[in-house]
Scaffold this active site. Structure first.
Site, PDB file in Angstrom:
ATOM      1  N   ILE A 137       0.462   6.010  -3.548  1.00 49.25           N
ATOM      2  CA  ILE A 137       1.161   5.947  -2.270  1.00 49.25           C
ATOM      3  C   ILE A 137       2.460   5.192  -2.548  1.00 49.25           C
ATOM      4  O   ILE A 137       2.448   4.114  -3.140  1.00 49.25           O
ATOM      5  CB  ILE A 137       0.301   5.229  -1.198  1.00 49.25           C
ATOM      6  CG1 ILE A 137       1.047   5.150   0.137  1.00 49.25           C
ATOM      7  CG2 ILE A 137      -0.154   3.863  -1.639  1.00 49.25           C
ATOM      8  CD1 ILE A 137       0.192   4.578   1.282  1.00 49.25           C
ATOM      9  N   SER A 138       3.591   5.780  -2.183  1.00 53.78           N
ATOM     10  CA  SER A 138       4.889   5.198  -2.516  1.00 53.78           C
ATOM     11  C   SER A 138       5.101   3.861  -1.820  1.00 53.78           C
ATOM     12  O   SER A 138       4.537   3.596  -0.747  1.00 53.78           O
ATOM     13  CB  SER A 138       6.023   6.149  -2.122  1.00 53.78           C
ATOM     14  OG  SER A 138       6.000   7.325  -2.891  1.00 53.78           O
ATOM     15  N   GLN A 139       5.928   3.019  -2.425  1.00 49.46           N
ATOM     16  CA  GLN A 139       6.229   1.726  -1.826  1.00 49.46           C
ATOM     17  C   GLN A 139       6.926   1.941  -0.479  1.00 49.46           C
ATOM     18  O   GLN A 139       7.662   2.923  -0.292  1.00 49.46           O
ATOM     19  CB  GLN A 139       7.090   0.890  -2.767  1.00 49.46           C
ATOM     20  CG  GLN A 139       8.503   1.390  -2.973  1.00 49.46           C
ATOM     21  CD  GLN A 139       9.261   0.583  -4.010  1.00 49.46           C
ATOM     22  OE1 GLN A 139       9.194   0.896  -5.188  1.00 49.46           O
ATOM     23  NE2 GLN A 139       9.970  -0.442  -3.574  1.00 49.46           N
TER      24      GLN A 139
END
Length: 277
Positions: free
Chosen positions: A124-126
């Site tokens: 999950i992207s920052q």
């Protein structure tokens, strides 16, 4: 052979060089698969009552003890300090409980500005990457229908759905497709997010054109088929490259013309063809 009309053949504007924060005259290094943080002056702005109410209404009970509204508030403060200014994006980031989308064992890190593993070799992207990509795509307009390539666990689609009426999202990994479906159902979002299991590199032609496209994985080149699925005047944002990746913003300026702008250095998981059972 490349089409003669691909955006790379059109005008190219290069962003500032790599190595610094957004908004200070240098480019920011953002990493979708690292713990890189982009820091800046802190600003303390309270979220609107509507945003707080949406956050509490949408939160699922899982992980709630470790991840409170206060942590989402702190995340939004940090995004402001990092240069995110679109109030729609900030309210959407406040409204979506990120801890719902991560593994129980990582709940205490859900609101860190870091990418977190979600299984199947994906992350999950920052939060800054999610907010920055969405802000770049919607700046100055409110798309009515957008496409996300690489839905992952469903988090970015949930953020988009907070202020965009129709969100189509494609995921190629069956396990992640099922995980995203579960998460979106828990937040009562399936009516606004239309999730498909399939090859994201092919786009979603049956629902095109889109008023915005966001790609959450990096190909050596952005698939040309996506350019044709972009409405005139709309924008596509995607990472491009292999070892060295850059975030690219493509705007369709006419029926047969596109403008290409190079943004920050980034690091994403690779964009792959086909599906994975």
């Amino acid at each position: 052979m490349s089409k003669p009309r691909r955006p790379a053949a059109g005008p190219v504007s290069h962003g500032p060089g790599p190595g610094a924060r957004p908004g200070d005259g240098r480019a920011a290094f953002s990493a979708a698969n690292s713990n890189t943080r982009i820091l800046g002056p802190r600003s303390f702005v309270l979220p609107t009552p509507a945003a707080r109410q949406a956050a509490d209404a949408g939160a699922a009970p899982a992980n709630l003890g470790l991840n409170s509204e206060r942590q989402r508030h702190a995340m939004v403060q940090r995004l402001r300090a990092q240069g995110i200014t679109d109030e729609r994006v900030l309210a959407a980031m406040m409204a979506v409980p990120r801890h719902v989308f991560v593994d129980q064992g990582l709940a205490s890190r859900a609101y860190d500005d870091a990418a977190l593993p979600i299984g199947y070799g994906q992350t999950i992207s920052q939060p800054w990457v999610v907010a920055h990509m969405i802000e770049a795509m919607v700046r100055g307009r409110t798309p009515q229908k957008v496409l996300e390539i690489g839905a992952g666990c469903g988090y970015q689609a949930a953020v988009l759905a907070q202020f965009i009426p129709v969100v189509h999202a494609v995921e190629r990994v069956r396990g992640l497709y099922e995980l995203a479906s579960k998460h979106l159902k828990s937040l009562a979002l399936p009516g606004r997010v239309h999730l498909s299991y399939g090859d994201g590199m092919a786009g979603l032609a049956r629902h095109a054109p889109f008023e915005g496209i966001v790609v959450a994985a990096a190909g050596v080149k952005i698939p040309e088929v996506l350019f044709d699925q972009l409405a005139v005047g709309a924008r596509l944002i995607a990472p491009e490259g292999s070892t060295h990746q850059r975030l690219m913003l493509i705007e369709r300026t006419g029926p047969e013309s596109w403008q290409r702008t190079e943004l920050e250095s980034v690091r994403f998981v690779p964009l792959r063809p086909g599906t994975q059972a």
